[in-house]
Motif scaffolding. Structure first.
Motif, mmCIF file in Angstrom:
data_model
loop_
_atom_site.group_PDB
_atom_site.id
_atom_site.type_symbol
_atom_site.label_atom_id
_atom_site.label_comp_id
_atom_site.label_asym_id
_atom_site.label_seq_id
_atom_site.Cartn_x
_atom_site.Cartn_y
_atom_site.Cartn_z
ATOM 1 N N TRP A 111 54.685 52.867 24.810
ATOM 2 C CA TRP A 111 53.735 51.797 25.149
ATOM 3 C C TRP A 111 54.484 50.499 25.435
ATOM 4 C CZ3 TRP A 111 48.328 51.260 25.489
ATOM 5 C CH2 TRP A 111 47.861 49.940 25.515
ATOM 6 N N THR B 104 41.372 54.226 34.996
ATOM 7 C CA THR B 104 42.172 53.222 34.287
ATOM 8 C C THR B 104 41.990 53.347 32.779
ATOM 9 O OG1 THR B 104 41.917 51.716 36.168
ATOM 10 C CG2 THR B 104 42.650 50.758 34.087
ATOM 11 N N PRO C 256 44.996 47.326 40.526
ATOM 12 C CA PRO C 256 45.507 48.343 41.460
ATOM 13 C C PRO C 256 45.038 49.754 41.122
ATOM 14 C CG PRO C 256 47.242 46.787 40.905
ATOM 15 C CD PRO C 256 46.095 46.486 40.001
ATOM 16 N N THR D 164 54.550 48.722 29.133
ATOM 17 C CA THR D 164 53.761 47.495 29.255
ATOM 18 C C THR D 164 54.619 46.247 29.407
ATOM 19 O OG1 THR D 164 53.608 47.354 26.827
ATOM 20 C CG2 THR D 164 51.787 48.443 28.006
ATOM 21 N N ASP D 165 55.851 46.286 28.874
ATOM 22 C CA ASP D 165 56.740 45.117 28.999
ATOM 23 C C ASP D 165 58.196 45.584 29.060
ATOM 24 O OD1 ASP D 165 57.755 42.611 29.189
ATOM 25 O OD2 ASP D 165 57.039 41.898 27.231
ATOM 26 N N ASN E 71 47.966 45.806 46.562
ATOM 27 C CA ASN E 71 48.175 45.973 45.120
ATOM 28 C C ASN E 71 48.978 44.816 44.529
ATOM 29 O OD1 ASN E 71 46.731 48.367 44.916
ATOM 30 N ND2 ASN E 71 48.518 49.651 45.274
ATOM 31 N N LEU E 72 49.987 44.349 45.267
ATOM 32 C CA LEU E 72 50.765 43.205 44.780
ATOM 33 C C LEU E 72 49.897 41.961 44.664
ATOM 34 C CD1 LEU E 72 54.143 43.608 46.720
ATOM 35 C CD2 LEU E 72 53.757 43.912 44.266
ATOM 36 N N SER F 180 47.696 42.277 41.641
ATOM 37 C CA SER F 180 48.453 42.152 40.387
ATOM 38 C C SER F 180 48.713 40.703 40.006
ATOM 39 C CB SER F 180 49.780 42.907 40.499
ATOM 40 O OG SER F 180 50.636 42.297 41.448
ATOM 41 N N GLY G 249 44.992 41.505 36.418
ATOM 42 C CA GLY G 249 45.792 41.910 37.569
ATOM 43 C C GLY G 249 46.510 43.228 37.400
ATOM 44 N N SER G 250 46.933 43.544 36.180
ATOM 45 C CA SER G 250 47.670 44.783 35.959
ATOM 46 C C SER G 250 46.769 46.010 36.044
ATOM 47 C CB SER G 250 48.357 44.742 34.593
ATOM 48 O OG SER G 250 47.414 44.530 33.558
ATOM 49 N N PHE G 251 45.441 45.821 35.919
ATOM 50 C CA PHE G 251 44.508 46.948 35.965
ATOM 51 C C PHE G 251 43.898 47.165 37.349
ATOM 52 C CE2 PHE G 251 44.257 45.306 31.570
ATOM 53 C CZ PHE G 251 44.653 46.446 30.888
#
Length: 247
Positions: free
Chosen positions: A120, A101, A52, A124-125, A38-39, A42, A48-50
């Motif tokens: 959100w 997802t 995994p 997300t951040d 997963n890393l 990513s 990359g965030s989706f």
């Protein structure tokens, strides 16, 4: 399809710990494989965030397969983690991951009107999150909205992967059966959730009392609990679905 009694939720957790005790090192090795995979995913730009989440059903079936072998007293097979990559069910499992997802993003997006995007933005951040602003926001309503939308979706995906890979169901049929299976077992799952909340609260209490010395054990302890939780997924499936028609 069976309807388990409420106390089954406690038994599933006990079975998860028992399975871990039988093959702790092999299961931990697999779990680190999932984390590493997963890393690596990513790090891929843009998507990359989706990834995994998309590959979650594929890797999850590897751990499910290992738990099944341990439960049946079979030798621990090398390469179990990647077994779904060699299965005809690979494409449906990836499709299941894509749909999951999309459902997760949609559930998160549904919280925006309730809290002006606080949840959100935080998820997300998190590096840009302002703790004081979060406290003053309506993030609590955002979380309630998120769970109201996410929970039915999670029910539809809970058994999606094993029903696709082990029973040869289509993605849509697997999601349909999964949703109603979880609904019928809602009392057991409620006990399951309460028990896990109790375990996590107890761990947090012990770590808090122990201070710095026990903080060293926090990471390995949380990894172990996460792995045991993975193991319990198999036993929830085994309790509810007959495997006479497994592929």
């Amino acid at each position: 399809m069976n309807t388990p009694v409420a106390k089954a939720g406690i038994i599933w957790i006990q079975q998860g710990f028992q399975t871990f005790k039988k093959r702790p090192f092999e299961l931990l090795f697999m779990f680190f494989g999932v984390i590493f995979f997963n890393l690596t995913l990513s790090l891929i730009p843009m998507v990359g965030s989706f990834l995994p989440f998309i590959f979650g059903p594929v890797l999850g079936m590897g751990i499910m397969h290992a738990c099944r072998d341990i439960d049946e007293g079979k030798p621990f097979a090398r390469g179990s983690l990647l077994i779904a990559f060699r299965s005809p069910a690979l494409k449906p499992l990836l499709m299941l991951g894509v749909l999951y997802t999309a459902a997760l993003v949609a559930a998160l997006a549904s919280s925006i009107p309730a809290d002006d995007g606080a949840l959100w933005n935080y998820l997300t951040d998190p590096s840009k999150a302002d703790q004081k602003a979060i406290i003053k926001s309506n993030i609590g309503w955002g979380m309630l909205t998120f769970f109201a939308v996410y929970t039915p979706a999670a029910m539809a995906f809970w058994y999606g992967a094993p029903l696709v890979m082990w029973h040869g169901m289509s993605v849509v049929k697997a999601m349909f059966y999964s949703f109603f299976a979880v609904w019928r077992a809602r009392k057991a799952f409620l006990m399951y959730l309460i028990a896990w909340c109790g375990i996590m609260s107890f761990v947090a209490l012990i770590i808090g009392i122990g201070g710095g010395v026990l903080n060293i054990l926090l990471l390995p302890l949380m990894l172990t609990i996460s792995l045991v939780m993975y193991c319990t997924f198999y036993f929830t499936y085994k309790e509810i679905f007959s495997r006479d028609q497994m592929v």
